[in-house]
Design a protein around this motif. Structure first.
Motif: not given
Length: 151
Positions: A47-58, A64-73
């Motif tokens: 669940q958390q992985g899908i949400e992080a991937f979705s935020r990075a895609r958006k 934008g650069l999904p740096a925070q989402e990449m570290i979160e992943a």
């Protein structure tokens, strides 16, 4: 050296904790608890992985650069690995990484160790022949060659 201590001490502590819990509640309930926490952890990880991937895609779709989402992943992946490893101490650390508020706490500590560079800005050449292109005090390094020369 500090990682070697973690590799040696963590499994010994984990086994000791499993033995103590097994003595208190029995071996089958202990095995059941380990399997239950692994199952819940895998579900949360998905669940958390899908949400992080979705935020990075958006964020990428918005330019934008999904740096925070990449570290979160990365934190989510490490937490998932800790949840799959049998034991209660690793499960506790794994669940901590999957709780969004605690993950943000970990993330704030990790972000200071990373340097993210964005190449999405547009720069113009100030003078012909400049090796560095400047824009408001910032410079980017560039490679160039003249026509007819070897690259």
């Amino acid at each position: 050296m500090k990682y070697l201590i973690f590799v040696v001490v963590a499994p010994i502590a984990e086994i000791s904790l499993l033995i103590k819990v097994g003595n208190e509640i029995g071996s089958l309930p202990t095995i059941g608890l380990v399997l239950l926490t692994a199952g819940i952890g895998v579900s949360l990880l998905r669940q958390q992985g899908i949400e992080a991937f979705s935020r990075a895609r958006k964020k990428m779709n918005a330019g934008g650069l999904p740096a925070q989402e990449m570290i979160e992943a990365v934190i989510i992946a490490l937490s998932g690995a800790l949840l799959v490893v049998p034991g209660f101490a690793t499960d506790l650390l794994g669940f901590a990484g999957l709780v969004p508020r605690l993950r943000m706490y970990f993330l704030s500590g990790l972000v200071s160790k990373f340097f993210v560079r964005s190449y999405g800005q547009s720069f113009t050449r100030e003078q012909p022949g400049n090796d560095m292109i400047h824009n408001k005090g910032k410079a980017i390094d560039a490679e160039y060659w003249r026509e007819g020369e070897d690259k």
